[in-house]
Design an enzyme around this catalytic site. Structure first.
Site, PDB file in Angstrom:
ATOM      1  N   SER A 193      -0.603   7.793  10.118  1.00 51.56           N
ATOM      2  CA  SER A 193      -0.852   7.146   8.827  1.00 51.56           C
ATOM      3  C   SER A 193      -1.456   8.166   7.873  1.00 51.56           C
ATOM      4  O   SER A 193      -1.322   9.374   8.099  1.00 51.56           O
ATOM      5  CB  SER A 193      -1.752   5.916   9.018  1.00 51.56           C
ATOM      6  OG  SER A 193      -1.777   5.136   7.849  1.00 51.56           O
ATOM      7  N   ASN A 194      -2.085   7.738   6.818  1.00 55.05           N
ATOM      8  CA  ASN A 194      -2.687   8.656   5.846  1.00 55.05           C
ATOM      9  C   ASN A 194      -3.937   8.032   5.240  1.00 55.05           C
ATOM     10  O   ASN A 194      -4.317   6.928   5.603  1.00 55.05           O
ATOM     11  CB  ASN A 194      -1.659   9.039   4.771  1.00 55.05           C
ATOM     12  CG  ASN A 194      -1.150   7.813   4.028  1.00 55.05           C
ATOM     13  OD1 ASN A 194      -1.908   7.111   3.356  1.00 55.05           O
ATOM     14  ND2 ASN A 194       0.142   7.527   4.169  1.00 55.05           N
ATOM     15  N   LYS A 195      -4.558   8.752   4.307  1.00 55.63           N
ATOM     16  CA  LYS A 195      -5.895   8.382   3.823  1.00 55.63           C
ATOM     17  C   LYS A 195      -5.902   7.282   2.756  1.00 55.63           C
ATOM     18  O   LYS A 195      -6.964   6.945   2.243  1.00 55.63           O
ATOM     19  CB  LYS A 195      -6.549   9.607   3.190  1.00 55.63           C
ATOM     20  CG  LYS A 195      -6.991  10.673   4.146  1.00 55.63           C
ATOM     21  CD  LYS A 195      -7.786  11.664   3.301  1.00 55.63           C
ATOM     22  CE  LYS A 195      -8.188  12.895   4.034  1.00 55.63           C
ATOM     23  NZ  LYS A 195      -8.849  13.844   3.106  1.00 55.63           N
TER      24      LYS A 195
END
Ligand code: CTP
Length: 213
Positions: free
Chosen positions: A21-23
């Site tokens: 995933s990402n931030k």
């Protein structure tokens, strides 16, 4: 006007308990959805997994997990919308061979094969109904205007909102943001650093045609 907003990250399954995933926290997309509701529009919010409560007054809230889920949800609804704002941080790659159980470790290293996801925004640009206003986001660390304008052209967008994500006070997971808006007709608007709620209101004031405000 019916406005579709996407928000948050996506999660790409590696196995039954792990994902890439990402931030992204979803805050900018949720702020845009809330500002559009407050301005009297019919708002559909398609959201990846975030820790936020959807704003009151939405026409529809569509929770999704993966980039493929988001592509399905968005492509089904976009043709009926006068404006589409792709604020979500959609994964560009997903594991090529997700495992449906929990993988066991071994002593050696592990190499994951990743495959490209569909570029949802590009698909929307290729199938844009007459009169629809299509807006993308660009997160850049270098050459902001050049990269943003090339994405605007490549994806057939009307606007692109560019963030300088090399700075901690804007973009991913910050409470504040500063955005440069580039229009297909060459105009540029700079929205200075302020809360994401305030940025969202300023953005909509610029993006909505006078008749749609
Ligand atoms: N986007 C999308 N579908 C994807 C990936 C991104 O619709 N699979 C959208 C995002 O919602 C955002 C824009 O495309 O509006 C971001 O453009 P993109 O070219 O994907 O930017 P980056 O991921 O930063 O790509 P690059 O590494 O080429 O800079």
């Amino acid at each position: 006007m019916r406005i579709l907003v996407t928000a948050g990250p996506t999660r790409e399954a590696i196995d039954a308990v792990r994902f890439l995933s990402n931030k992204s926290t979803g805050r900018m997309g949720y702020a845009l959805a809330e500002a559009a509701v407050a301005a009297g529009h019919d708002v559909v919010l398609v959201s990846g997994p975030v820790a936020l409560t959807p704003p009151d007054g939405l026409l529809e809230f569509v929770p999704v997990v993966s980039a493929a889920d988001m592509a399905d949800a968005v492509k089904r609804r976009a043709p009926d919308c006068g404006m589409v704002i792709m604020c979500a941080a959609v994964a560009d790659y997903t594991p090529a061979h997700p495992v449906d159980r929990k993988m066991k470790k071994s002593d050696g290293n592990l190499t994951l094969e990743l495959k490209r996801t569909e570029d949802i925004l590009k698909t929307l640009g290729q199938n844009k109904p007459a009169g629809q206003i299509l807006i993308g986001f660009a997160a850049e660390t270098d050459d902001l205007e050049q990269y943003a304008r090339s994405k605007l052209a490549a994806k057939n967008l009307d606007w692109i909102a560019a963030n300088d994500v090399s700075r901690p006070d804007r973009g991913f997971a910050a409470g504040t943001n500063a955005v440069a808006l580039f229009a297909a007709d060459g105009r540029r608007f700079d929205i200075p650093l302020q809360s994401k709620d305030a940025v969202a209101r300023r953005m909509l004031g610029i993006l909505l045609p006078p008749s749609g405000r």
